[in-house]
Design an enzyme around this catalytic site. Structure first.
Site, mmCIF file in Angstrom:
data_model
loop_
_atom_site.group_PDB
_atom_site.id
_atom_site.type_symbol
_atom_site.label_atom_id
_atom_site.label_comp_id
_atom_site.label_asym_id
_atom_site.label_seq_id
_atom_site.Cartn_x
_atom_site.Cartn_y
_atom_site.Cartn_z
ATOM 1 N N SER A 114 3.615 -1.992 10.349
ATOM 2 C CA SER A 114 5.064 -2.005 10.566
ATOM 3 C C SER A 114 5.711 -3.352 10.234
ATOM 4 C CB SER A 114 5.402 -1.588 12.000
ATOM 5 O OG SER A 114 4.953 -0.262 12.243
ATOM 6 N N GLY A 117 2.919 -1.080 4.264
ATOM 7 C CA GLY A 117 3.011 0.332 3.905
ATOM 8 C C GLY A 117 4.448 0.714 3.624
ATOM 9 N N GLY A 118 5.104 1.292 4.611
ATOM 10 C CA GLY A 118 6.461 1.829 4.475
ATOM 11 C C GLY A 118 7.440 0.929 3.723
ATOM 12 N N ASN A 143 0.869 -1.182 0.000
ATOM 13 C CA ASN A 143 0.000 0.000 0.000
ATOM 14 C C ASN A 143 0.901 1.225 0.000
ATOM 15 O OD1 ASN A 143 -1.790 2.059 0.530
ATOM 16 N ND2 ASN A 143 -2.246 1.403 2.633
ATOM 17 N N TRP A 144 0.991 1.862 -1.144
ATOM 18 C CA TRP A 144 1.941 2.985 -1.271
ATOM 19 C C TRP A 144 1.421 4.267 -0.637
ATOM 20 C CZ3 TRP A 144 3.781 2.608 -7.108
ATOM 21 C CH2 TRP A 144 4.447 1.394 -7.276
ATOM 22 N N LYS A 145 0.135 4.279 -0.301
ATOM 23 C CA LYS A 145 -0.473 5.487 0.291
ATOM 24 C C LYS A 145 -0.200 6.692 -0.622
ATOM 25 C CE LYS A 145 0.075 3.239 4.702
ATOM 26 N NZ LYS A 145 0.223 3.340 6.141
ATOM 27 N N GLY A 202 2.630 2.331 10.644
ATOM 28 C CA GLY A 202 3.570 3.430 10.444
ATOM 29 C C GLY A 202 4.281 3.865 11.718
ATOM 30 N N GLU A 225 -6.497 4.781 7.864
ATOM 31 C CA GLU A 225 -6.242 6.195 7.570
ATOM 32 C C GLU A 225 -7.459 6.821 6.891
ATOM 33 O OE1 GLU A 225 -2.519 5.552 5.578
ATOM 34 O OE2 GLU A 225 -1.619 5.022 7.503
ATOM 35 N N HIS A 238 -9.351 1.211 5.019
ATOM 36 C CA HIS A 238 -8.047 1.430 5.669
ATOM 37 C C HIS A 238 -8.229 2.418 6.829
ATOM 38 C CE1 HIS A 238 -3.931 2.649 6.422
ATOM 39 N NE2 HIS A 238 -3.589 1.503 5.862
ATOM 40 N N GLU A 251 -5.198 -4.875 10.692
ATOM 41 C CA GLU A 251 -4.194 -3.827 10.871
ATOM 42 C C GLU A 251 -4.479 -3.039 12.149
ATOM 43 O OE1 GLU A 251 -2.168 -2.768 6.944
ATOM 44 O OE2 GLU A 251 -3.840 -1.410 7.211
HETATM 45 P P1 PGA Z 1 3.020 0.315 7.567
HETATM 46 O O1 PGA Z 1 1.564 0.522 6.953
HETATM 47 O O2 PGA Z 1 3.554 -0.971 7.016
HETATM 48 O O3 PGA Z 1 3.813 1.523 7.101
HETATM 49 O O4 PGA Z 1 2.866 0.278 9.049
HETATM 50 C C1 PGA Z 1 0.694 -0.551 6.816
HETATM 51 C C2 PGA Z 1 -0.612 -0.089 6.222
HETATM 52 O O5 PGA Z 1 -1.086 0.994 6.562
HETATM 53 O O6 PGA Z 1 -1.215 -0.801 5.390
#
Ligand code: PGA
Length: 256
Positions: free
Chosen positions: A213, A234-235, A9-11, A172, A96, A94, A166
């Site tokens: 994470s 994500g990251g 997930n590149w956000k 993050g 966010e 998600h 999640e």
């Molecule tokens: P993260 O994000 O790996 O940067 O913690 C995961 C996500 O939000 O899908």
């Protein structure tokens, strides 16, 4: 057997050019691990170019969200049919989006139904906040989110759906859930909820990812747990070496 699935997930990261350069470099590196389903989820604007770049590979593309209406006066939104041919998957719910864009359980459900109708495969994200965890509400929250998201979804449609657990406090933050914690929720709460809704067969056929994470140091711990079928990343999915490594680890540990 459930095929492991790793989705990046590149956000709100990577320009159009960066997205294409990234997948061009990524594709040959992750090509050997075809036992793992590999998905990248760029921003909407990069979807067509990324889909083009990956055509002819078995690497899948996902969108990060979708609206539930087919068209109309919904400024800034993207309808399900606009994603057809560009994305196979779509992340829905998600945390966010729940936190910053007022996503609700009801909308997650509407989006899930609309995505399925358009032939897209939803990756439905659920998870509790740290306050909810500390208050002992994890099971209540996660179960409510799952039941609401799947309201009116048939057992047959469940074959198209991936669930991502999640925990919000792990996203993050570098504070990943331990394998034990992730497994408690995935194996002890989410799968039993699916079994209550659809029976054991659907519950054991549904793929459930962990997200929060995830990195090359903790990936193996999750993959060793039989109830965890992959990761929503994500990251680490923004970095070529890291994302490749995660997929390699998944392939090795799951033996695919
Ligand atoms: P993260 O994000 O790996 O940067 O913690 C995961 C996500 O939000 O899908």
């Amino acid at each position: 057997m459930r095929q492991p699935i790793i989705a990046g997930n590149w956000k709100m990261n990577k320009t159009l050019t960066e997205s294409v350069e990234f997948v061009n470099a990524l594709a040959p590196r992750i090509a050997p691990f075809s036992g793992v389903e590999r998905v990248v989820c760029p921003t909407f604007i990069a979807l067509p170019a990324v889909a083009d770049a990956l055509r002819g590979t078995d690497i899948k593309v996902g969108a990060q969200d979708v609206h539930w209406q087919e068209k109309g006066a919904y400024t800034s939104e993207i309808a399900p049919n606009m994603l057809q041919g560009l994305a196979e998957y779509v992340i829905i719910g998600h945390s966010e989006v729940r936190a910053y864009l007022n996503e609700t359980d009801e909308r997650v459900n509407l989006k899930t139904k609309a995505a399925l109708k358009a032939g897209l495969k939803p990756i439905i994200a659920v998870g509790e906040s740290d306050t909810q965890r500390e208050a002992g509400e994890t099971e209540t929250v996660v179960t409510r989110q799952i039941r609401a998201a799947l309201d009116g979804i048939s057992a047959e449609d469940m074959a198209q759906i991936v669930i991502a657990y999640e925990p919000i406090w792990a996203i993050g933050t570098g504070k990943n859930a331990t394998g034990e914690t992730a497994n408690e929720v995935i194996g002890g709460m989410i799968r039993p909820t699916l079994a209550a809704l659809y029976g054991d067969q659907v519950a054991s056929a549904t793929r459930i990812q962990y997200g929060g994470s995830v990195n090359a140091d903790n990936m193996a711990e999750y993959m060793t747990l039989p109830d965890i079928d992959g990761a929503l990343v994500g990251g680490a999915s923004l970095r070529l070496d890291d994302f490749t490594k995660l997929i390699e680890i998944a392939a090795q540990v799951k033996g695919v």
